[in-house]
Scaffold this motif. Structure first.
Motif, short mmCIF file in Angstrom:
data_model
loop_
_atom_site.label_atom_id
_atom_site.label_comp_id
_atom_site.label_asym_id
_atom_site.label_seq_id
_atom_site.Cartn_x
_atom_site.Cartn_y
_atom_site.Cartn_z
N ASN A 261 0.85 -1.25 0.05
CA ASN A 261 0.02 0.01 -0.07
C ASN A 261 0.75 1.26 0.02
O ASN A 261 0.42 2.45 0.28
CB ASN A 261 -0.90 0.01 1.21
CG ASN A 261 -2.08 -1.01 1.12
OD1 ASN A 261 -2.55 -1.19 0.18
ND2 ASN A 261 -2.04 -1.85 2.40
N ASP A 262 2.19 1.15 -0.46
CA ASP A 262 2.93 2.45 -0.49
C ASP A 262 2.48 3.35 -1.64
O ASP A 262 2.46 2.76 -2.43
CB ASP A 262 4.24 1.81 -0.62
CG ASP A 262 5.52 2.76 -0.49
OD1 ASP A 262 5.14 4.02 -0.85
OD2 ASP A 262 6.37 2.57 0.29
N ASP A 263 2.41 4.48 -1.06
CA ASP A 263 2.14 5.50 -2.18
C ASP A 263 2.92 5.60 -3.31
O ASP A 263 2.30 5.79 -4.37
CB ASP A 263 2.04 6.92 -1.59
CG ASP A 263 0.95 6.95 -0.61
OD1 ASP A 263 -0.05 6.44 -0.66
OD2 ASP A 263 0.92 8.29 0.14
N ILE A 264 4.30 5.37 -3.10
CA ILE A 264 5.14 5.30 -4.22
C ILE A 264 4.83 4.26 -5.27
O ILE A 264 5.09 4.23 -6.41
CB ILE A 264 6.76 5.13 -3.71
CG1 ILE A 264 7.00 6.24 -2.98
CG2 ILE A 264 7.47 4.78 -4.92
CD1 ILE A 264 8.35 6.21 -2.21
N ASP A 265 4.42 3.00 -4.86
CA ASP A 265 4.24 2.07 -5.59
C ASP A 265 3.02 2.35 -6.50
O ASP A 265 2.88 2.01 -7.59
CB ASP A 265 3.96 0.49 -4.95
CG ASP A 265 5.22 -0.06 -4.57
OD1 ASP A 265 6.10 0.42 -4.76
OD2 ASP A 265 5.14 -0.85 -3.29
N GLN A 266 1.97 2.85 -5.61
CA GLN A 266 0.86 3.35 -6.67
C GLN A 266 0.93 4.43 -7.65
O GLN A 266 0.59 4.34 -8.87
CB GLN A 266 -0.38 3.93 -5.65
CG GLN A 266 -1.12 2.96 -4.66
CD GLN A 266 -1.84 3.38 -3.53
OE1 GLN A 266 -2.85 4.05 -4.33
NE2 GLN A 266 -1.86 3.38 -2.59
N VAL A 267 1.89 5.33 -7.41
CA VAL A 267 2.11 6.21 -8.42
C VAL A 267 2.86 5.68 -9.44
O VAL A 267 2.81 5.97 -10.64
CB VAL A 267 2.91 7.49 -7.61
CG1 VAL A 267 3.37 8.39 -8.95
CG2 VAL A 267 2.28 8.25 -6.85
N LEU A 268 4.04 4.77 -8.95
CA LEU A 268 4.71 3.91 -10.10
C LEU A 268 3.79 3.18 -11.13
O LEU A 268 3.96 3.22 -12.47
CB LEU A 268 5.83 3.18 -9.62
CG LEU A 268 6.41 2.24 -10.51
CD1 LEU A 268 7.21 3.33 -11.64
CD2 LEU A 268 7.47 1.20 -9.66
N GLY A 269 2.80 2.72 -10.56
CA GLY A 269 1.94 1.67 -11.34
C GLY A 269 1.03 2.80 -12.27
O GLY A 269 0.86 2.32 -13.27
N LEU A 270 0.66 3.70 -11.64
CA LEU A 270 -0.10 4.64 -12.67
C LEU A 270 0.61 5.53 -13.64
O LEU A 270 0.17 5.76 -14.73
CB LEU A 270 -0.95 5.69 -11.54
CG LEU A 270 -2.10 5.08 -10.78
CD1 LEU A 270 -2.48 6.37 -9.78
CD2 LEU A 270 -3.12 4.56 -11.50
N GLU A 271 1.86 5.81 -13.33
CA GLU A 271 2.79 6.26 -14.39
C GLU A 271 3.05 5.31 -15.53
O GLU A 271 3.34 5.71 -16.76
CB GLU A 271 4.18 6.56 -13.44
CG GLU A 271 3.91 7.93 -12.60
CD GLU A 271 3.95 9.28 -13.40
OE1 GLU A 271 4.36 9.24 -14.44
OE2 GLU A 271 3.90 10.29 -12.57
N LEU A 272 3.11 4.01 -15.25
CA LEU A 272 3.48 3.14 -16.13
C LEU A 272 2.32 2.71 -16.99
O LEU A 272 2.37 2.09 -18.21
CB LEU A 272 4.03 1.76 -15.50
CG LEU A 272 5.32 1.79 -14.95
CD1 LEU A 272 5.70 0.52 -14.13
CD2 LEU A 272 6.40 2.41 -15.78
N GLY A 273 1.13 3.42 -16.81
CA GLY A 273 -0.08 3.24 -17.61
C GLY A 273 -1.22 2.29 -17.12
O GLY A 273 -2.19 2.32 -17.74
N ALA A 274 -1.10 1.90 -15.90
CA ALA A 274 -2.25 1.34 -15.26
C ALA A 274 -3.53 2.32 -14.86
O ALA A 274 -3.34 3.45 -14.88
CB ALA A 274 -2.04 0.62 -13.84
#
Length: 229
Positions: free
Chosen positions: A82-95
Protein backbone atom coordinates in the motif's frame (compact mmCIF):
# COMPACT_ATOMS: atom_id res chain seq x y z
CA UNK A 1 -13.80 -12.69 -26.95
CA UNK A 2 -12.22 -13.32 -23.57
CA UNK A 3 -13.39 -10.57 -21.27
CA UNK A 4 -10.87 -10.63 -18.42
CA UNK A 5 -7.33 -11.96 -17.97
CA UNK A 6 -6.42 -12.37 -14.29
CA UNK A 7 -2.65 -12.51 -13.69
CA UNK A 8 -2.29 -13.87 -10.15
CA UNK A 9 0.14 -16.45 -8.78
CA UNK A 10 -1.92 -17.14 -5.65
CA UNK A 11 -3.92 -20.08 -6.99
CA UNK A 12 -6.67 -19.82 -4.39
CA UNK A 13 -7.14 -16.07 -4.81
CA UNK A 14 -7.05 -16.31 -8.59
CA UNK A 15 -9.72 -19.01 -8.54
CA UNK A 16 -11.91 -16.98 -6.19
CA UNK A 17 -11.68 -13.88 -8.40
CA UNK A 18 -12.37 -15.92 -11.54
CA UNK A 19 -15.38 -17.65 -9.96
CA UNK A 20 -16.86 -14.36 -8.76
CA UNK A 21 -16.42 -12.63 -12.11
CA UNK A 22 -17.80 -15.62 -14.02
CA UNK A 23 -20.89 -15.60 -11.79
CA UNK A 24 -21.44 -12.02 -12.98
CA UNK A 25 -21.22 -12.80 -16.66
CA UNK A 26 -17.52 -12.42 -17.48
CA UNK A 27 -15.29 -14.98 -19.15
CA UNK A 28 -11.96 -15.29 -17.37
CA UNK A 29 -8.51 -16.60 -18.27
CA UNK A 30 -6.11 -17.21 -15.37
CA UNK A 31 -2.36 -16.75 -15.75
CA UNK A 32 0.02 -17.42 -12.83
CA UNK A 33 3.39 -16.91 -14.51
CA UNK A 34 4.65 -13.35 -14.90
CA UNK A 35 6.96 -14.43 -17.72
CA UNK A 36 3.94 -15.58 -19.76
CA UNK A 37 1.48 -12.85 -18.76
CA UNK A 38 2.13 -10.41 -21.60
CA UNK A 39 1.83 -13.11 -24.25
CA UNK A 40 -1.42 -14.34 -22.68
CA UNK A 41 -2.95 -10.86 -22.73
CA UNK A 42 -1.93 -10.18 -26.33
CA UNK A 43 -3.20 -13.59 -27.44
CA UNK A 44 -6.67 -13.05 -25.97
CA UNK A 45 -7.04 -9.23 -26.30
CA UNK A 46 -9.36 -9.03 -23.28
CA UNK A 47 -11.41 -6.03 -22.25
CA UNK A 48 -9.45 -5.82 -18.99
CA UNK A 49 -6.43 -7.24 -17.18
CA UNK A 50 -6.24 -7.72 -13.42
CA UNK A 51 -2.49 -7.71 -12.82
CA UNK A 52 -0.82 -8.73 -9.58
CA UNK A 53 2.32 -6.78 -8.74
CA UNK A 54 4.35 -9.61 -7.15
CA UNK A 55 4.70 -12.46 -9.62
CA UNK A 56 7.22 -15.20 -10.46
CA UNK A 57 9.15 -14.58 -13.65
CA UNK A 58 8.37 -10.86 -14.06
CA UNK A 59 6.78 -8.38 -11.70
CA UNK A 60 3.58 -6.54 -12.52
CA UNK A 61 5.27 -3.17 -12.95
CA UNK A 62 7.52 -4.48 -15.72
CA UNK A 63 4.60 -6.24 -17.41
CA UNK A 64 2.51 -3.06 -17.30
CA UNK A 65 5.36 -0.98 -18.70
CA UNK A 66 5.89 -3.16 -21.78
CA UNK A 67 2.24 -4.16 -22.25
CA UNK A 68 0.68 -0.71 -22.24
CA UNK A 69 2.02 0.49 -25.64
CA UNK A 70 0.58 -2.66 -27.25
CA UNK A 71 -2.69 -3.01 -25.33
CA UNK A 72 -5.45 -0.38 -25.12
CA UNK A 73 -7.75 -2.10 -22.64
CA UNK A 74 -8.13 -1.60 -18.90
CA UNK A 75 -5.23 -2.55 -16.62
CA UNK A 76 -6.00 -2.80 -12.89
CA UNK A 77 -3.06 -3.62 -10.65
CA UNK A 78 -3.62 -5.80 -7.59
CA UNK A 79 -1.25 -5.65 -4.63
CA UNK A 80 -0.88 -6.08 -0.90
CA UNK A 81 1.68 -3.26 -0.96
CA UNK A 82 0.00 0.00 0.00
CA UNK A 83 3.00 2.31 -0.42
CA UNK A 84 2.05 5.55 -2.20
CA UNK A 85 5.25 5.29 -4.26
CA UNK A 86 4.12 1.93 -5.64
CA UNK A 87 0.71 3.34 -6.52
CA UNK A 88 2.20 6.31 -8.32
CA UNK A 89 4.64 4.06 -10.16
CA UNK A 90 1.86 1.78 -11.36
CA UNK A 91 -0.19 4.70 -12.63
CA UNK A 92 2.85 6.32 -14.24
CA UNK A 93 3.46 3.08 -16.15
CA UNK A 94 -0.06 3.22 -17.59
CA UNK A 95 -2.29 1.32 -15.18
CA UNK A 96 -5.89 2.53 -14.95
CA UNK A 97 -6.41 1.59 -11.32
CA UNK A 98 -4.56 0.26 -8.28
CA UNK A 99 -6.55 -2.06 -6.01
CA UNK A 100 -5.23 -3.17 -2.63
CA UNK A 101 -5.45 -6.63 -1.10
CA UNK A 102 -7.32 -8.11 0.63
CA UNK A 103 -9.81 -7.60 -2.18
CA UNK A 104 -13.49 -7.09 -1.49
CA UNK A 105 -15.11 -8.82 -4.51
CA UNK A 106 -18.04 -6.41 -4.74
CA UNK A 107 -15.72 -3.41 -4.78
CA UNK A 108 -13.46 -5.06 -7.37
CA UNK A 109 -16.47 -5.78 -9.58
CA UNK A 110 -17.86 -2.25 -9.21
CA UNK A 111 -14.57 -0.62 -10.12
CA UNK A 112 -14.01 -2.99 -13.03
CA UNK A 113 -17.51 -2.30 -14.37
CA UNK A 114 -16.95 1.44 -14.10
CA UNK A 115 -13.79 1.21 -16.22
CA UNK A 116 -15.46 -1.03 -18.80
CA UNK A 117 -18.50 1.25 -19.08
CA UNK A 118 -16.28 4.18 -19.92
CA UNK A 119 -14.46 2.12 -22.56
CA UNK A 120 -17.57 0.72 -24.25
CA UNK A 121 -17.98 2.27 -27.73
CA UNK A 122 -21.73 1.72 -27.51
CA UNK A 123 -21.85 4.16 -24.63
CA UNK A 124 -19.65 6.82 -26.20
CA UNK A 125 -21.11 9.77 -28.03
CA UNK A 126 -19.86 9.76 -31.60
CA UNK A 127 -18.99 13.44 -31.60
CA UNK A 128 -15.73 15.23 -31.00
CA UNK A 129 -14.99 17.97 -28.51
CA UNK A 130 -12.69 20.69 -29.84
CA UNK A 131 -11.04 23.37 -27.74
CA UNK A 132 -8.63 25.54 -29.72
CA UNK A 133 -6.15 23.16 -31.36
CA UNK A 134 -7.13 20.29 -29.06
CA UNK A 135 -9.57 17.68 -30.40
CA UNK A 136 -11.02 14.91 -28.22
CA UNK A 137 -12.89 12.22 -30.15
CA UNK A 138 -15.32 10.43 -27.86
CA UNK A 139 -16.06 7.69 -30.36
CA UNK A 140 -12.52 6.62 -31.25
CA UNK A 141 -11.19 7.77 -27.86
CA UNK A 142 -8.34 9.57 -29.58
CA UNK A 143 -6.84 12.96 -28.79
CA UNK A 144 -5.10 15.27 -31.26
CA UNK A 145 -3.21 18.47 -30.46
CA UNK A 146 -2.02 20.68 -33.34
CA UNK A 147 -3.13 17.81 -35.65
CA UNK A 148 -0.72 15.36 -33.99
CA UNK A 149 -2.13 12.35 -32.18
CA UNK A 150 -1.43 12.29 -28.43
CA UNK A 151 -1.20 8.70 -27.12
CA UNK A 152 -3.15 8.45 -23.85
CA UNK A 153 -4.07 5.55 -21.62
CA UNK A 154 -7.76 4.86 -21.02
CA UNK A 155 -7.56 6.47 -17.59
CA UNK A 156 -5.79 9.57 -18.94
CA UNK A 157 -8.38 9.95 -21.70
CA UNK A 158 -11.24 9.70 -19.19
CA UNK A 159 -9.67 12.33 -16.94
CA UNK A 160 -9.03 14.73 -19.83
CA UNK A 161 -12.59 14.33 -21.11
CA UNK A 162 -14.12 15.04 -17.69
CA UNK A 163 -11.99 18.17 -17.28
CA UNK A 164 -12.57 19.39 -20.85
CA UNK A 165 -16.34 18.85 -20.71
CA UNK A 166 -16.36 20.97 -17.55
CA UNK A 167 -13.97 23.64 -18.90
CA UNK A 168 -13.82 26.61 -16.55
CA UNK A 169 -15.07 24.61 -13.58
CA UNK A 170 -12.78 23.74 -10.68
CA UNK A 171 -12.86 19.98 -10.03
CA UNK A 172 -11.85 18.87 -6.56
CA UNK A 173 -10.16 15.51 -6.09
CA UNK A 174 -13.45 14.28 -4.60
CA UNK A 175 -15.29 15.35 -7.78
CA UNK A 176 -12.79 13.53 -9.97
CA UNK A 177 -12.79 10.36 -7.88
CA UNK A 178 -16.57 10.20 -8.03
CA UNK A 179 -16.65 10.83 -11.79
CA UNK A 180 -13.84 8.47 -12.72
CA UNK A 181 -13.96 5.69 -10.15
CA UNK A 182 -17.37 5.94 -8.49
CA UNK A 183 -15.86 6.05 -5.01
CA UNK A 184 -15.14 8.72 -2.42
CA UNK A 185 -11.71 10.32 -2.11
CA UNK A 186 -9.98 9.05 1.04
CA UNK A 187 -7.74 12.09 1.40
CA UNK A 188 -4.49 10.15 0.89
CA UNK A 189 -4.69 8.65 -2.61
CA UNK A 190 -2.45 10.63 -4.99
CA UNK A 191 -3.46 8.83 -8.19
CA UNK A 192 -5.38 11.84 -9.56
CA UNK A 193 -2.35 14.07 -9.09
CA UNK A 194 -0.11 11.51 -10.82
CA UNK A 195 -2.55 11.26 -13.73
CA UNK A 196 -2.76 15.04 -14.10
CA UNK A 197 1.03 15.22 -14.11
CA UNK A 198 1.23 12.64 -16.92
CA UNK A 199 -1.46 14.45 -18.93
CA UNK A 200 0.39 17.74 -18.63
CA UNK A 201 3.61 16.22 -19.93
CA UNK A 202 1.89 14.61 -22.90
CA UNK A 203 -0.03 17.79 -23.71
CA UNK A 204 2.98 20.12 -23.51
CA UNK A 205 1.80 21.69 -20.28
CA UNK A 206 4.66 20.78 -17.95
CA UNK A 207 5.99 24.27 -17.33
CA UNK A 208 5.54 25.92 -13.93
CA UNK A 209 2.88 26.97 -13.34
CA UNK A 210 0.88 24.80 -15.75
CA UNK A 211 -1.50 26.81 -17.91
CA UNK A 212 -3.68 24.26 -19.70
CA UNK A 213 -4.69 22.13 -16.73
CA UNK A 214 -4.29 24.58 -13.88
CA UNK A 215 -3.97 23.75 -10.20
CA UNK A 216 -6.15 25.96 -8.01
CA UNK A 217 -4.55 25.96 -4.58
CA UNK A 218 -6.65 24.20 -1.97
CA UNK A 219 -9.49 23.50 -4.41
CA UNK A 220 -8.48 21.24 -7.31
CA UNK A 221 -7.93 21.40 -11.05
CA UNK A 222 -9.32 23.58 -13.82
CA UNK A 223 -9.25 23.05 -17.59
CA UNK A 224 -8.30 26.44 -19.09
CA UNK A 225 -10.30 26.84 -22.30
CA UNK A 226 -8.15 29.72 -23.57
CA UNK A 227 -4.79 27.94 -23.44
CA UNK A 228 -5.08 25.54 -26.39
CA UNK A 229 -4.30 27.74 -29.40
Amino acid sequence: MIDIVVVEDDERLGALIAHYLERHGYRVVLEADGAQAEATVLAHTPAAVLLDVTLPGRDGFDICRTLRPRYAGVICMLTARNDDIDQVLGLELGADDYIGKPIEPRVLLARLRAHLRRQSPARQEQSALSVGRLRIDRGSREVHLHDARVPLTSAEFDLLLVLAEGAGRIFSREDLFQSLRGISFDGADRSIDARVSRLRRKLGDDQEPAQRIKAVRGRGYLFNRGAWD
